[in-house]
Design a protein around this motif. Structure first.
Motif, short mmCIF file in Angstrom:
data_model
loop_
_atom_site.label_atom_id
_atom_site.label_comp_id
_atom_site.label_asym_id
_atom_site.label_seq_id
_atom_site.Cartn_x
_atom_site.Cartn_y
_atom_site.Cartn_z
N VAL A 80 47.84 19.79 38.13
CA VAL A 80 47.66 20.11 39.55
C VAL A 80 47.57 21.63 39.68
N SER A 81 46.51 22.09 40.35
CA SER A 81 46.38 23.50 40.70
C SER A 81 46.53 23.63 42.20
N LEU A 82 47.34 24.58 42.64
CA LEU A 82 47.55 24.83 44.06
C LEU A 82 46.76 26.07 44.46
N LEU A 83 45.77 25.88 45.31
CA LEU A 83 44.91 26.98 45.74
C LEU A 83 44.96 27.12 47.25
N PRO A 84 45.35 28.29 47.73
CA PRO A 84 45.37 28.52 49.17
C PRO A 84 44.01 28.99 49.68
N LEU A 85 43.73 28.67 50.93
CA LEU A 85 42.59 29.25 51.61
C LEU A 85 43.18 30.37 52.45
N GLY A 86 43.08 31.59 51.98
CA GLY A 86 43.77 32.71 52.63
C GLY A 86 45.13 32.87 52.00
N TYR A 97 56.08 21.23 35.71
CA TYR A 97 56.57 22.15 34.68
C TYR A 97 57.00 23.48 35.30
N TYR A 98 56.16 24.04 36.15
CA TYR A 98 56.49 25.28 36.86
C TYR A 98 56.96 24.91 38.25
N VAL A 113 47.61 28.02 39.52
CA VAL A 113 46.60 27.27 38.79
C VAL A 113 47.22 26.62 37.55
N SER A 114 46.86 25.36 37.30
CA SER A 114 47.19 24.62 36.08
C SER A 114 48.68 24.39 35.86
N ASN A 115 49.28 23.63 36.75
CA ASN A 115 50.64 23.16 36.57
C ASN A 115 50.56 21.72 36.06
N VAL A 116 51.60 21.24 35.42
CA VAL A 116 51.61 19.88 34.87
C VAL A 116 52.73 19.08 35.52
N VAL A 117 52.39 17.87 35.97
CA VAL A 117 53.37 16.97 36.56
C VAL A 117 54.27 16.45 35.45
#
Length: 146
Positions: A80-86, A97-98, A113-117
């Motif tokens: 899973v990557s978490l990307l904000p808009l703004g 993991y993180y 970017v690039s976290n692992v469940v």
């Protein structure tokens, strides 16, 4: 004014909303042109802010906008990557993991970017802003509201 008003995806979202849709799935939203892919991501954010659940599904990825809190179940080992808009504030992540606790992510950084469940349930929360998880997996099950 010389600028096209909306993309075909936005036209489709508007039509669905006008017919009472509360959930919209967008397929094929990422292929081809980067400008259209970005516009489709923005459309998912806008739909969520207007009370309509929208998600993008493409081969191997599912993208939504987190509205407060969401739980991803049955995805242990996926990315899973978490990307904000703004900028997105008050972000917390559990079951990955993180882990993150009450943090801020901005769109000009690659943090998120690039976290692992790592657990049976991964919980993502955001207090303010548009935060979009990109869930990469063979599993394409639904996101569930917490």
């Amino acid at each position: 004014n010389g600028i096209k008003n909306e993309t075909g995806g936005e036209d489709g979202r508007n039509l669905a909303r006008s017919r009472g849709a509360r959930e919209i799935g967008v397929l094929g939203a990422l292929g081809g042109r980067l400008d259209h892919a970005r516009a489709n991501l923005m459309m998912v954010g806008r739909a969520a802010r207007r009370g309509v659940w929208a998600e993008i599904r493409a081969e191997g990825v599912q993208i939504v906008r987190i509205n407060e809190s969401y739980t991803l179940t049955g995805a242990k080992g996926s990315t899973v990557s978490l990307l904000p808009l703004g900028e997105a504030r008050g972000i917390s992540v559990r079951g990955c993991y993180y882990t993150i606790e009450d943090s801020t992510l901005a769109s000009d950084t690659s943090r998120g970017v690039s976290n692992v469940v790592t657990a049976d349930e991964a919980v993502f929360t955001v207090r303010e802003g548009d935060l979009m998880p990109f869930h990469y997996s063979d599993i394409t099950g639904p996101w569930e509201s917490a």
